[in-house]
Design a protein around this motif. Structure first.
Motif, mmCIF file in Angstrom:
data_model
loop_
_atom_site.group_PDB
_atom_site.id
_atom_site.type_symbol
_atom_site.label_atom_id
_atom_site.label_comp_id
_atom_site.label_asym_id
_atom_site.label_seq_id
_atom_site.Cartn_x
_atom_site.Cartn_y
_atom_site.Cartn_z
ATOM 1 N N LEU A 129 5.768 14.601 -1.502
ATOM 2 C CA LEU A 129 4.962 13.421 -1.177
ATOM 3 C C LEU A 129 5.298 12.906 0.212
ATOM 4 C CD1 LEU A 129 5.996 10.171 -1.330
ATOM 5 C CD2 LEU A 129 6.456 10.842 -3.651
ATOM 6 N N ALA A 130 6.570 12.969 0.581
ATOM 7 C CA ALA A 130 6.972 12.543 1.923
ATOM 8 C C ALA A 130 6.294 13.402 2.987
ATOM 9 C CB ALA A 130 8.493 12.617 2.066
ATOM 10 N N ASP A 131 6.301 14.706 2.782
ATOM 11 C CA ASP A 131 5.634 15.614 3.720
ATOM 12 C C ASP A 131 4.140 15.340 3.791
ATOM 13 O OD1 ASP A 131 8.063 16.846 4.229
ATOM 14 O OD2 ASP A 131 7.655 18.571 2.926
ATOM 15 N N ARG A 132 3.534 15.105 2.642
ATOM 16 C CA ARG A 132 2.090 14.907 2.578
ATOM 17 C C ARG A 132 1.640 13.638 3.307
ATOM 18 N NH1 ARG A 132 -1.383 16.055 -2.722
ATOM 19 N NH2 ARG A 132 -0.509 18.093 -2.230
ATOM 20 N N ILE A 133 2.434 12.551 3.176
ATOM 21 C CA ILE A 133 1.999 11.300 3.793
ATOM 22 C C ILE A 133 2.702 11.022 5.129
ATOM 23 C CG2 ILE A 133 1.268 10.307 1.607
ATOM 24 C CD1 ILE A 133 3.750 8.594 1.542
ATOM 25 N N GLY A 134 3.550 11.940 5.559
ATOM 26 C CA GLY A 134 4.135 11.854 6.893
ATOM 27 C C GLY A 134 5.267 10.849 7.045
ATOM 28 N N ILE A 135 6.109 10.750 6.020
ATOM 29 C CA ILE A 135 7.284 9.896 6.102
ATOM 30 C C ILE A 135 8.512 10.722 5.727
ATOM 31 C CG2 ILE A 135 6.015 7.755 5.626
ATOM 32 C CD1 ILE A 135 7.044 7.853 2.732
ATOM 33 N N SER A 136 9.682 10.175 6.010
ATOM 34 C CA SER A 136 10.902 10.894 5.648
ATOM 35 C C SER A 136 11.148 10.766 4.147
ATOM 36 C CB SER A 136 12.108 10.331 6.413
ATOM 37 O OG SER A 136 12.448 9.044 5.925
ATOM 38 N N THR A 137 11.943 11.679 3.644
ATOM 39 C CA THR A 137 12.325 11.621 2.234
ATOM 40 C C THR A 137 13.071 10.321 1.947
ATOM 41 O OG1 THR A 137 12.481 14.025 2.166
ATOM 42 C CG2 THR A 137 13.563 12.829 0.395
ATOM 43 N N LYS A 138 13.921 9.903 2.870
ATOM 44 C CA LYS A 138 14.680 8.667 2.703
ATOM 45 C C LYS A 138 13.740 7.461 2.595
ATOM 46 C CE LYS A 138 18.497 6.097 4.757
ATOM 47 N NZ LYS A 138 19.510 6.080 5.815
ATOM 48 N N THR A 139 12.721 7.426 3.434
ATOM 49 C CA THR A 139 11.753 6.330 3.386
ATOM 50 C C THR A 139 10.989 6.355 2.072
ATOM 51 O OG1 THR A 139 11.537 6.267 5.787
ATOM 52 C CG2 THR A 139 9.729 5.317 4.512
ATOM 53 N N ALA A 140 10.601 7.541 1.632
ATOM 54 C CA ALA A 140 9.890 7.670 0.356
ATOM 55 C C ALA A 140 10.759 7.156 -0.786
ATOM 56 C CB ALA A 140 9.489 9.118 0.111
ATOM 57 N N PRO B 172 0.814 -1.222 0.000
ATOM 58 C CA PRO B 172 0.000 0.000 0.000
ATOM 59 C C PRO B 172 0.850 1.277 0.000
ATOM 60 C CG PRO B 172 -0.958 -1.601 1.487
ATOM 61 C CD PRO B 172 0.378 -2.157 1.039
ATOM 62 N N ARG B 173 1.959 1.284 0.723
ATOM 63 C CA ARG B 173 2.822 2.470 0.783
ATOM 64 C C ARG B 173 3.507 2.708 -0.556
ATOM 65 N NH1 ARG B 173 2.402 6.457 4.168
ATOM 66 N NH2 ARG B 173 3.163 5.474 6.036
ATOM 67 N N GLU B 174 3.946 1.641 -1.230
ATOM 68 C CA GLU B 174 4.545 1.807 -2.557
ATOM 69 C C GLU B 174 3.527 2.391 -3.525
ATOM 70 O OE1 GLU B 174 7.690 -1.946 -2.244
ATOM 71 O OE2 GLU B 174 5.716 -2.255 -3.155
ATOM 72 N N LYS B 175 2.308 1.895 -3.471
ATOM 73 C CA LYS B 175 1.240 2.426 -4.326
ATOM 74 C C LYS B 175 0.980 3.886 -4.016
ATOM 75 C CE LYS B 175 -1.239 -1.927 -4.888
ATOM 76 N NZ LYS B 175 -2.504 -2.638 -4.652
ATOM 77 N N GLN B 176 0.966 4.217 -2.727
ATOM 78 C CA GLN B 176 0.720 5.596 -2.307
ATOM 79 C C GLN B 176 1.809 6.523 -2.845
ATOM 80 O OE1 GLN B 176 0.906 6.206 1.970
ATOM 81 N NE2 GLN B 176 -0.806 7.631 1.873
ATOM 82 N N CYS B 177 3.062 6.100 -2.750
ATOM 83 C CA CYS B 177 4.166 6.924 -3.248
ATOM 84 C C CYS B 177 4.073 7.102 -4.764
ATOM 85 C CB CYS B 177 5.503 6.316 -2.850
ATOM 86 S SG CYS B 177 5.883 6.455 -1.088
ATOM 87 N N LEU B 178 3.808 6.028 -5.491
ATOM 88 C CA LEU B 178 3.699 6.137 -6.949
ATOM 89 C C LEU B 178 2.513 7.005 -7.346
ATOM 90 C CD1 LEU B 178 4.566 2.532 -8.214
ATOM 91 C CD2 LEU B 178 6.034 4.553 -8.149
ATOM 92 N N THR B 179 1.430 6.898 -6.616
ATOM 93 C CA THR B 179 0.250 7.725 -6.908
ATOM 94 C C THR B 179 0.582 9.198 -6.762
ATOM 95 O OG1 THR B 179 -1.286 5.984 -6.241
ATOM 96 C CG2 THR B 179 -2.121 8.250 -6.214
ATOM 97 N N HIS B 180 1.301 9.541 -5.709
ATOM 98 C CA HIS B 180 1.673 10.939 -5.509
ATOM 99 C C HIS B 180 2.648 11.421 -6.588
ATOM 100 C CE1 HIS B 180 -0.307 10.493 -1.629
ATOM 101 N NE2 HIS B 180 -0.363 11.808 -1.607
#
Length: 71
Positions: free
Chosen positions: A31-42, A13-21
């Motif tokens: 996208l990292a800011d929007r979904i509340g994760i670090s840039t590194k995680t994104a 689900p997180r991979e899909k969320q990142c690709l969608t953004h």
């Protein structure tokens, strides 16, 4: 008998969320800011999705995910 589903990669689900953004035109930091994760995680999520999809670039990963109706 193969129904075609075995050939479609499974994204988290997180991979899909990142690709969608990314498909919406957001940069990784946005996208990292929007979904509340670090840039590194994104970046890691996007890289994982790219690998699963066999994509050379982010844009190609987004295109493949859209074509496969994953996002």
């Amino acid at each position: 008998m193969n129904d075609g589903q075995a050939d479609i990669p499974s994204l988290t689900p997180r991979e899909k969320q990142c690709l969608t953004h990314l498909a919406l035109g957001l940069r990784v930091q946005e996208l990292a800011d929007r979904i509340g994760i670090s840039t590194k995680t994104a970046e890691k999520q996007i890289a994982s999705a790219r690998k699963k999809l066999g994509a050379a670039t982010r844009d190609q990963a987004v295109a493949i995910a859209i074509n496969l109706k994953l996002i």
